[in-house]
Scaffold this motif. Sequence first.
Motif, PDB file in Angstrom:
ATOM      1  N   GLU A 300      80.731  52.830  13.136  1.00 53.57           N
ATOM      2  CA  GLU A 300      80.447  51.560  14.187  1.00 53.57           C
ATOM      3  C   GLU A 300      81.754  50.706  14.021  1.00 53.57           C
ATOM      4  O   GLU A 300      81.872  50.358  12.282  1.00 53.57           O
ATOM      5  CB  GLU A 300      79.411  51.155  14.067  1.00 53.57           C
ATOM      6  CG  GLU A 300      77.758  51.752  14.441  1.00 53.57           C
ATOM      7  CD  GLU A 300      77.437  52.911  15.663  1.00 53.57           C
ATOM      8  OE1 GLU A 300      78.680  52.169  16.561  1.00 53.57           O
ATOM      9  OE2 GLU A 300      76.579  53.735  15.420  1.00 53.57           O
ATOM     10  N   ASP A 301      81.876  50.408  14.838  1.00 52.79           N
ATOM     11  CA  ASP A 301      83.124  49.522  14.987  1.00 52.79           C
ATOM     12  C   ASP A 301      82.484  48.228  15.138  1.00 52.79           C
ATOM     13  O   ASP A 301      80.755  48.375  15.217  1.00 52.79           O
ATOM     14  CB  ASP A 301      83.563  49.043  16.545  1.00 52.79           C
ATOM     15  CG  ASP A 301      84.773  50.990  16.493  1.00 52.79           C
ATOM     16  OD1 ASP A 301      85.707  50.904  15.526  1.00 52.79           O
ATOM     17  OD2 ASP A 301      84.547  51.045  17.584  1.00 52.79           O
ATOM     18  N   LYS A 302      82.143  47.577  14.271  1.00 55.58           N
ATOM     19  CA  LYS A 302      82.066  45.725  13.886  1.00 55.58           C
ATOM     20  C   LYS A 302      81.485  44.955  15.378  1.00 55.58           C
ATOM     21  O   LYS A 302      80.662  44.234  15.034  1.00 55.58           O
ATOM     22  CB  LYS A 302      83.161  45.043  12.865  1.00 55.58           C
ATOM     23  CG  LYS A 302      82.307  43.765  12.798  1.00 55.58           C
ATOM     24  CD  LYS A 302      83.578  42.899  11.676  1.00 55.58           C
ATOM     25  CE  LYS A 302      82.747  41.362  11.283  1.00 55.58           C
ATOM     26  NZ  LYS A 302      83.420  40.161  10.272  1.00 55.58           N
ATOM     27  N   ASN A 304      80.204  44.872  19.029  1.00 57.60           N
ATOM     28  CA  ASN A 304      80.212  45.800  20.156  1.00 57.60           C
ATOM     29  C   ASN A 304      79.394  44.391  21.271  1.00 57.60           C
ATOM     30  O   ASN A 304      77.891  44.933  20.735  1.00 57.60           O
ATOM     31  CB  ASN A 304      79.162  47.059  19.894  1.00 57.60           C
ATOM     32  CG  ASN A 304      78.527  48.032  20.885  1.00 57.60           C
ATOM     33  OD1 ASN A 304      79.510  47.358  22.376  1.00 57.60           O
ATOM     34  ND2 ASN A 304      78.281  48.909  20.383  1.00 57.60           N
ATOM     35  N   TYR A 358      96.311  54.464  15.483  1.00 58.05           N
ATOM     36  CA  TYR A 358      94.851  53.931  15.162  1.00 58.05           C
ATOM     37  C   TYR A 358      94.612  55.301  14.661  1.00 58.05           C
ATOM     38  O   TYR A 358      93.358  55.272  14.183  1.00 58.05           O
ATOM     39  CB  TYR A 358      93.751  53.273  15.812  1.00 58.05           C
ATOM     40  CG  TYR A 358      94.785  51.244  15.889  1.00 58.05           C
ATOM     41  CD1 TYR A 358      93.299  50.318  14.445  1.00 58.05           C
ATOM     42  CD2 TYR A 358      95.062  50.937  16.503  1.00 58.05           C
ATOM     43  CE1 TYR A 358      94.286  49.451  14.595  1.00 58.05           C
ATOM     44  CE2 TYR A 358      95.826  49.654  16.343  1.00 58.05           C
ATOM     45  CZ  TYR A 358      95.309  49.493  15.416  1.00 58.05           C
ATOM     46  OH  TYR A 358      95.314  47.615  14.895  1.00 58.05           O
ATOM     47  N   GLU A 381      89.948  44.075  11.109  1.00 60.78           N
ATOM     48  CA  GLU A 381      89.920  43.979  12.663  1.00 60.78           C
ATOM     49  C   GLU A 381      90.924  44.292  13.029  1.00 60.78           C
ATOM     50  O   GLU A 381      92.195  43.267  13.169  1.00 60.78           O
ATOM     51  CB  GLU A 381      88.619  42.832  13.257  1.00 60.78           C
ATOM     52  CG  GLU A 381      87.689  43.167  12.139  1.00 60.78           C
ATOM     53  CD  GLU A 381      86.934  44.533  12.453  1.00 60.78           C
ATOM     54  OE1 GLU A 381      87.257  45.090  13.464  1.00 60.78           O
ATOM     55  OE2 GLU A 381      86.063  44.840  11.238  1.00 60.78           O
ATOM     56  N   TYR A 398      88.597  43.363  22.412  1.00 61.28           N
ATOM     57  CA  TYR A 398      88.321  43.904  20.439  1.00 61.28           C
ATOM     58  C   TYR A 398      88.705  45.242  20.990  1.00 61.28           C
ATOM     59  O   TYR A 398      88.284  46.052  21.909  1.00 61.28           O
ATOM     60  CB  TYR A 398      87.025  43.783  20.042  1.00 61.28           C
ATOM     61  CG  TYR A 398      86.594  44.378  18.726  1.00 61.28           C
ATOM     62  CD1 TYR A 398      87.511  43.438  17.780  1.00 61.28           C
ATOM     63  CD2 TYR A 398      85.515  45.252  18.896  1.00 61.28           C
ATOM     64  CE1 TYR A 398      86.563  44.397  16.268  1.00 61.28           C
ATOM     65  CE2 TYR A 398      85.308  46.146  17.807  1.00 61.28           C
ATOM     66  CZ  TYR A 398      86.073  46.209  16.410  1.00 61.28           C
ATOM     67  OH  TYR A 398      85.547  46.513  15.402  1.00 61.28           O
ATOM     68  N   ALA A 400      88.182  48.858  19.631  1.00 63.46           N
ATOM     69  CA  ALA A 400      87.147  49.382  18.938  1.00 63.46           C
ATOM     70  C   ALA A 400      87.877  51.125  18.216  1.00 63.46           C
ATOM     71  O   ALA A 400      87.629  51.768  19.237  1.00 63.46           O
ATOM     72  CB  ALA A 400      86.308  49.654  19.469  1.00 63.46           C
ATOM     73  N   LYS A 402      86.878  53.373  16.456  1.00 60.91           N
ATOM     74  CA  LYS A 402      86.096  54.764  16.586  1.00 60.91           C
ATOM     75  C   LYS A 402      86.030  55.132  17.925  1.00 60.91           C
ATOM     76  O   LYS A 402      85.487  56.369  17.525  1.00 60.91           O
ATOM     77  CB  LYS A 402      85.228  54.372  15.008  1.00 60.91           C
ATOM     78  CG  LYS A 402      85.482  54.356  13.694  1.00 60.91           C
ATOM     79  CD  LYS A 402      84.475  53.717  13.265  1.00 60.91           C
ATOM     80  CE  LYS A 402      84.241  53.763  11.389  1.00 60.91           C
ATOM     81  NZ  LYS A 402      85.158  52.733  11.575  1.00 60.91           N
TER      82      LYS A 402
END
Length: 511
Positions: A300-302, A304, A358, A381, A398, A400, A402
């Motif tokens: 998971e991304d940090k 959400n 990325y 991040e 942000y 993300a 993934k």
Amino acid sequence: MPDHPSIAQHYHERTKYNPKTLTNHELDWSKQPVPFKEYRIGTSFDLKPYLTNEPGAIDKDQEWQRLSRLLFCSYGLTMRIMTTMSGDPVYLRAAPSAGGLYPAEVYLISRGTPILPAGLYSYQPQTHSLMHFWDSEVWSPLQAACFWHPTLDATQIALVITAVFYRSAWRYQDRAYRRVFLDTGHLLGNVELASAINDYRPHLIGGFMDEAVNRLLYLDSEQEGVLTVVALADLLDVRQNLPLAPTALASKTQTDYPVIPDGELLSYLHDASSIPEIPNPPLLKDMVAERSNQTAPSQEDKYNFPFCLKVPTSTSPIDWGEHLGELEKTILKRRSTRAYSGAALTLDELKALLDFTYQPQSYIDQGLDCNPDYFDLGLIETFIAVSAVDGLEEGCYYYAPKAQELRQIRFKNFRRELHMLCLGQNLGRDAAVVLFHTADLAKAVAQYGDRAYRYLHMDAGHMGQRLNLAAIHLGLGVSGIGGFFDDEVNEVLGIPVDEAVLYITTLGRPR
């Protein structure tokens, strides 16, 4: 008792820029360091004749061509300009460096190959040559110093990147330590991509006994030090198509330190984050759990946020041309942008920038590595302040990686704030996009000790270089910024104060 749990965190806090306390540092131009380290004794191997990629080259000529192009695309001199300060020429290189100071040096260690006798070599960018300054067998001492890293069992060549710290400290004082490792990250980004162009695969080694490698290269440990080792696998030799191996090793975490005066923080942190020598060093595989990456990556991304705008970023990959020819051209023509027009980027352009930086798996078909070495990307991040992107609302996002989406976290135009936090540089105000790399420093130190500070900045610089190259290829402007008001960045992004800001990359239309 110290105010902070580790010397790395103490250093980061002490070297923050603050608008109330920042003062201009008067430079003594008579003491400006020379950005080259010359070796006058030894055997010189001229690499210039091999820069052309002539079809039909075989055997030794082909080997020389590959090595010559790799080194030139990594750190070669690509432009000569005259300065007004001293009247002396300044030579720009393939990798960017803060203030054009180029603190890094590149060494090559050969195990003994058909073209490179065993020993130590210094890459001399001013002549594009290799100086063979020590001709004894040194591979076994290198292996021992790197805890018998498995990639050194099968490879025949290793690059060692060092730094002459005063080159950056002359201008940036103690904060130079950040910039030295960001610059090294830029260089590692070039090494990764230039290796793919020339059928090599670089394997990063961040865990080594610092003083042992310093001594191996005959470095003056008071002035310079080894930053990273890169085992260079030859992909044309099937025995060197190697599995991934650990790239980072932890140092101790120092929490009991004296009051350190200004001017000595840089050297103190470097010493504190070193790995000491151990008699009869153990095998790396006995020091870390067997795994393909440094940590089991989170799925998971940090961040959400449940009700925020989410913008998918999946896109078609950038086309780097036949045999990555366009990538090589881009590396050699890359320049930092000095001014932006303020005009908007398109959302497709932003997506392409993020994709190349990325999503390396998108570029397997073009011959790039789908899983290039970093020290630990799971710690970093990415936040993006959008001032002008057609098809995207202004505000802070942000990214993300993934999920491959932008998640909006703030909802206004921050041009005025960006201008201020970038030390009043117009680059922050006029850029269409300002991208921030951050990390939870306490979490990183808990995992890798104070040495985490090195890894974080090299990884941020590495990603910054991929952004650089993607932007230049797309005809955009790009410039990295290592000087900023740290706490003001956290305020604009709306992130906790313990999230350390590592690097800023500005992107826009060049003026």
